[in-house]
Design an enzyme around this catalytic site. Structure first.
Site, PDB file in Angstrom:
ATOM      1  N   GLY A 196      21.209  27.353  40.294  1.00  0.00           N
ATOM      2  CA  GLY A 196      21.327  28.704  39.738  1.00  0.00           C
ATOM      3  C   GLY A 196      21.148  28.693  38.240  1.00  0.00           C
ATOM      4  O   GLY A 196      20.269  27.987  37.714  1.00  0.00           O
TER       5      GLY A 196
ATOM      6  N   ASN B 120      37.451  18.854  39.554  1.00  0.00           N
ATOM      7  CA  ASN B 120      36.624  19.873  38.902  1.00  0.00           C
ATOM      8  C   ASN B 120      35.397  19.245  38.242  1.00  0.00           C
ATOM      9  O   ASN B 120      34.304  19.805  38.287  1.00  0.00           O
ATOM     10  CB  ASN B 120      37.439  20.667  37.883  1.00  0.00           C
ATOM     11  CG  ASN B 120      38.165  21.838  38.549  1.00  0.00           C
ATOM     12  OD1 ASN B 120      38.117  21.978  39.767  1.00  0.00           O
ATOM     13  ND2 ASN B 120      38.832  22.657  37.767  1.00  0.00           N
TER      14      ASN B 120
ATOM     15  N   CYS C   3      37.333  27.613  34.333  1.00  0.00           N
ATOM     16  CA  CYS C   3      37.785  26.268  34.725  1.00  0.00           C
ATOM     17  C   CYS C   3      36.771  25.165  34.436  1.00  0.00           C
ATOM     18  O   CYS C   3      37.051  24.265  33.646  1.00  0.00           O
ATOM     19  CB  CYS C   3      38.148  26.257  36.199  1.00  0.00           C
ATOM     20  SG  CYS C   3      39.417  27.462  36.580  1.00  0.00           S
TER      21      CYS C   3
ATOM     22  N   GLU D 233      38.428  31.578  42.168  1.00  0.00           N
ATOM     23  CA  GLU D 233      38.545  33.014  41.943  1.00  0.00           C
ATOM     24  C   GLU D 233      37.709  33.732  42.993  1.00  0.00           C
ATOM     25  O   GLU D 233      36.635  33.272  43.368  1.00  0.00           O
ATOM     26  CB  GLU D 233      38.055  33.371  40.540  1.00  0.00           C
ATOM     27  CG  GLU D 233      39.011  32.861  39.500  1.00  0.00           C
ATOM     28  CD  GLU D 233      38.645  33.320  38.097  1.00  0.00           C
ATOM     29  OE1 GLU D 233      37.897  34.287  37.951  1.00  0.00           O
ATOM     30  OE2 GLU D 233      39.136  32.679  37.158  1.00  0.00           O
TER      31      GLU D 233
ATOM     32  N   ARG E 286      34.769  35.302  31.905  1.00  0.00           N
ATOM     33  CA  ARG E 286      34.972  34.199  30.962  1.00  0.00           C
ATOM     34  C   ARG E 286      33.893  33.133  31.171  1.00  0.00           C
ATOM     35  O   ARG E 286      33.630  32.717  32.290  1.00  0.00           O
ATOM     36  CB  ARG E 286      36.363  33.591  31.140  1.00  0.00           C
ATOM     37  CG  ARG E 286      37.445  34.481  30.548  1.00  0.00           C
ATOM     38  CD  ARG E 286      38.822  33.951  30.826  1.00  0.00           C
ATOM     39  NE  ARG E 286      39.176  34.050  32.221  1.00  0.00           N
ATOM     40  CZ  ARG E 286      40.301  33.554  32.756  1.00  0.00           C
ATOM     41  NH1 ARG E 286      41.153  32.904  31.984  1.00  0.00           N
ATOM     42  NH2 ARG E 286      40.565  33.694  34.035  1.00  0.00           N
TER      43      ARG E 286
ATOM     44  N   ASP F 291      56.820  36.360  32.468  1.00  0.00           N
ATOM     45  CA  ASP F 291      55.749  36.448  31.468  1.00  0.00           C
ATOM     46  C   ASP F 291      56.343  37.037  30.203  1.00  0.00           C
ATOM     47  O   ASP F 291      57.301  37.811  30.274  1.00  0.00           O
ATOM     48  CB  ASP F 291      54.615  37.330  31.991  1.00  0.00           C
ATOM     49  CG  ASP F 291      53.287  36.980  31.337  1.00  0.00           C
ATOM     50  OD1 ASP F 291      52.406  36.454  32.023  1.00  0.00           O
ATOM     51  OD2 ASP F 291      53.154  37.219  30.110  1.00  0.00           O
TER      52      ASP F 291
ATOM     53  N   GLY G  11      29.975  28.575  35.301  1.00  0.00           N
ATOM     54  CA  GLY G  11      30.740  29.212  34.226  1.00  0.00           C
ATOM     55  C   GLY G  11      32.176  29.346  34.674  1.00  0.00           C
ATOM     56  O   GLY G  11      32.635  28.608  35.551  1.00  0.00           O
TER      57      GLY G  11
HETATM   58  C1  UGA Z   1      36.882  26.207  40.403  1.00  0.00           C
HETATM   59  C2  UGA Z   1      37.073  25.248  41.580  1.00  0.00           C
HETATM   60  O1  UGA Z   1      36.085  25.506  42.589  1.00  0.00           O
HETATM   61  C3  UGA Z   1      38.462  25.383  42.182  1.00  0.00           C
HETATM   62  O2  UGA Z   1      38.645  24.387  43.199  1.00  0.00           O
HETATM   63  C4  UGA Z   1      39.507  25.167  41.083  1.00  0.00           C
HETATM   64  O3  UGA Z   1      40.816  25.331  41.566  1.00  0.00           O
HETATM   65  C5  UGA Z   1      39.270  26.180  39.979  1.00  0.00           C
HETATM   66  O4  UGA Z   1      37.934  25.995  39.460  1.00  0.00           O
HETATM   67  C6  UGA Z   1      40.310  25.918  38.905  1.00  0.00           C
HETATM   68  O5  UGA Z   1      40.327  24.818  38.363  1.00  0.00           O
HETATM   69  O6  UGA Z   1      41.179  26.770  38.716  1.00  0.00           O
HETATM   70  P1  UGA Z   1      36.244  28.808  40.175  1.00  0.00           P
HETATM   71  O7  UGA Z   1      36.065  28.509  38.721  1.00  0.00           O
HETATM   72  O8  UGA Z   1      37.041  29.991  40.573  1.00  0.00           O
HETATM   73  O9  UGA Z   1      36.938  27.540  40.914  1.00  0.00           O
HETATM   74  O10 UGA Z   1      34.822  29.037  40.812  1.00  0.00           O
HETATM   75  P2  UGA Z   1      33.756  28.204  41.647  1.00  0.00           P
HETATM   76  O11 UGA Z   1      33.552  28.859  42.937  1.00  0.00           O
HETATM   77  O12 UGA Z   1      34.073  26.766  41.666  1.00  0.00           O
HETATM   78  O13 UGA Z   1      32.449  28.438  40.759  1.00  0.00           O
HETATM   79  C7  UGA Z   1      32.348  27.937  39.415  1.00  0.00           C
HETATM   80  C8  UGA Z   1      30.968  28.200  38.857  1.00  0.00           C
HETATM   81  O14 UGA Z   1      30.002  27.366  39.488  1.00  0.00           O
HETATM   82  C9  UGA Z   1      30.472  29.645  39.055  1.00  0.00           C
HETATM   83  O15 UGA Z   1      29.802  30.050  37.874  1.00  0.00           O
HETATM   84  C10 UGA Z   1      29.508  29.534  40.212  1.00  0.00           C
HETATM   85  O16 UGA Z   1      28.514  30.532  40.203  1.00  0.00           O
HETATM   86  C11 UGA Z   1      28.910  28.144  39.965  1.00  0.00           C
HETATM   87  N1  UGA Z   1      28.392  27.493  41.188  1.00  0.00           N
HETATM   88  C12 UGA Z   1      29.226  27.170  42.208  1.00  0.00           C
HETATM   89  C13 UGA Z   1      27.040  27.182  41.263  1.00  0.00           C
HETATM   90  O17 UGA Z   1      26.253  27.449  40.327  1.00  0.00           O
HETATM   91  N2  UGA Z   1      26.576  26.526  42.385  1.00  0.00           N
HETATM   92  C14 UGA Z   1      27.387  26.197  43.419  1.00  0.00           C
HETATM   93  O18 UGA Z   1      26.892  25.612  44.407  1.00  0.00           O
HETATM   94  C15 UGA Z   1      28.743  26.532  43.330  1.00  0.00           C
END
Ligand code: UGA
Length: 468
Positions: free
Chosen positions: A272, A227, A279, A154, A346, A30, A276
């Site tokens: 929900g 995604n 990603c 995450e 974020r 880094d 957010g």
């Molecule tokens: C997401 C993807 O799930 C991962 O597979 C991917 O690797 C990652 O992006 C990335 O590209 O690095 P992440 O952003 O950590 O992972 O979180 P998620 O669990 O996917 O949730 C994303 C958002 O969707 C959150 O705000 C969560 O609250 C919301 N969400 C998720 C919902 O509102 N409803 C759901 O059923 C699932």
């Protein structure tokens, strides 16, 4: 194998720690000297389950931290690029960090290396990385560019890395795919899972991990399309939730009904306040931009983004219709992170909603198990931070739930009821069953389900509230 990982953000740090746990010698590079000093000192910059254990286990042995990219490249057989790809004003990904890393790598190639894209990047990035490395004088025989995108979430990033649904390797030569197969061999052969110190196997994971080998371009596209599809699933169910509210159906029953079809599946169907994080918002926009550039007008993705924005406004309207005027109202808020299990704020819909409520003159006391320090950096006035969910609820006109932390789904409802000035809960994450909340004396609003009212509440209250 000796591996360099460039960039110690979420993906780089988790990947570096996990590669070390697989038995490789890793140099995490880094250019932020302070971050490096903190990492060497044993600090863990992100809230991520099992990460402190892995960093402790390997720091100074199989995992080293360095600011010297060229030295790390010279010492490694594979170099993973995990630097940031933030969105530009036009919505596409800013690849300038990737480009400058590629340029620097070029000068240090001293034998065959595989340069691997780990960050989420648009299709064609591998071609560009290759061109940049060649332009800067590297011998084409001495390197290949591959794509090995990450699907980690995450909050469960380490488990997602070590127990993946699939390992995706995009390569255009056998030589490069052999290197990547070797790196992941402990997972694909299953030998990693035999070790006593391996992290516990999560539910629903299957071992050994399957590996998919595709072309580099296909791998780049699979990441963006995955995604975008997941974001679409969330927007779809949020739109269905709005219809449920209009007709008096229950979105939980509808989700169960839809998700029972194995072709659809029940996961990522939780309505929900919208998705957010670092990603989905960025990647849906970037994929939209990539498609446009390639001549396809992917309007479906515009709608996915529009529904997501609307979801926050709908929730704010729900708060208004539950409380009438907002100026001067004291609200308890549970959750600031963009989702449970992380301190990341974020693009957090929770932060956007808190900011909107503050702008309308509400006074807020908020609690989040991990994200309050980060929230304090962006919300500087009108808000107090509490030490527990009950403290946030104390004497509040209503309680608002914005993040799906597990601990928020297991509150002592009797105690919560006593803390609140008025027993009103507006739940943006559907953490409770409406009948249970009514039985505990709450007026309870959620997403895609009818409002529930305290048993024995006067009819006037019930009528007013049901208009929400
Ligand atoms: C997401 C993807 O799930 C991962 O597979 C991917 O690797 C990652 O992006 C990335 O590209 O690095 P992440 O952003 O950590 O992972 O979180 P998620 O669990 O996917 O949730 C994303 C958002 O969707 C959150 O705000 C969560 O609250 C919301 N969400 C998720 C919902 O509102 N409803 C759901 O059923 C699932």
């Amino acid at each position: 194998m000796r591996i360099a990982v460039v960039g110690s953000g979420y993906v780089g740090l988790v990947a570096g720690a996990c590669f070390a746990d697989l038995g490789h010698d890793v140099i995490l590079v880094d250019n932020d000297e302070r971050k490096l000093a903190d990492l060497k000192d044993g600090q863990v910059p992100i809230h991520e389950k099992f990460l402190p254990e892995l960093l402790n286990r390997h720091r100074g042995h199989r995992l080293e931290f360095s600011a010297d990219l060229q030295e790390a490249v010279r010492a490694s057989a594979a170099i993973f690029i995990a630097v940031g790809t933030p969105p530009t004003d036009r919505g596409d990904a800013d690849l300038s960090y990737v480009e400058s890393v590629a340029r620097e790598i070029s000068g240090a190639i001293n034998g065959y290396k595989v340069i691997v894209e780990k960050s989420t990047v648009p299709v064609y990035t591998s071609d560009w990385v290759r061109k940049i490395i060649l332009r800067n004088g590297a011998d084409p025989e001495f390197f290949d560019v591959a794509s090995n995108p990450e699907f980690l979430r995450e909050g469960s990033a380490v488990a997602d890395f070590l127990f993946p649904d699939r390992i995706l390797v995009g390569c255009d030569t056998e030589r490069a795919s052999d290197v990547l197969r070797e790196i992941y061999a402990p997972l694909t052969s299953g030998s990693y899972y035999q070790r006593a110190e391996a992290i516990p196997q999560p539910d629903r994971s299957s071992i050994p991990a399957p590996i998919l080998v595709t072309t580099t371009k296909s791998a780049e596209l699979i990441k963006h399309a995955s995604n975008a599809f997941l974001a679409m699933k969330i927007s779809f169910i949020n739109a269905v939730a709005s219809v449920c509210e209009s007709v008096g159906a229950d979105v939980s029953q509808v989700c169960h009904g839809i998700g029972s079809d194995t072709r659809i599946g029940p996961r990522f169907l939780n309505p929900g306040i919208g998705y957010g994080g670092s990603c989905f918002p960025k990647d849906v926009m970037a994929f939209r931009a990539v498609a446009r550039e390639c001549g396809y007008d992917f309007r479906l993705l515009d709608e996915v983004m529009r529904i997501n924005e609307d979801q926050r406004d709908r929730f704010l309207r729900k708060v208004r219709s539950a409380l009438w005027t907002l100026r001067g109202k004291h609200l308890g808020v549970l959750g600031l992170a963009f989702k449970g299990g992380t301190d990341d704020i974020r693009e957090s819909p929770a932060i956007a909603i808190v900011q909107a409520l503050l702008q309308e003159g509400c006074k807020i006391t908020a609690y989040d198990p991990a994200a309050m320090d980060r929230a304090q950096e962006v919300i500087t006035s009108g808000i107090k931070f509490a030490n527990s969910a009950y403290e946030a609820a104390h004497n509040a006109d209503a309680l608002i739930i914005l993040t799906e932390w597990e601990e928020f789904a297991n509150l002592d409802l009797r105690r919560l009821q006593q803390e609140l000035k008025y027993p009103i809960v507006i739940d943006g994450r559907n953490l409770y069953h409406p009948d249970v909340m009514a039985a505990y004396g709450f007026t309870y609003y959620s997403v895609g389900r009818a409002a529930a009212h305290a048993e024995g509440a006067p009819a006037a209250l019930k009528n007013g509230a049901s208009r929400a």
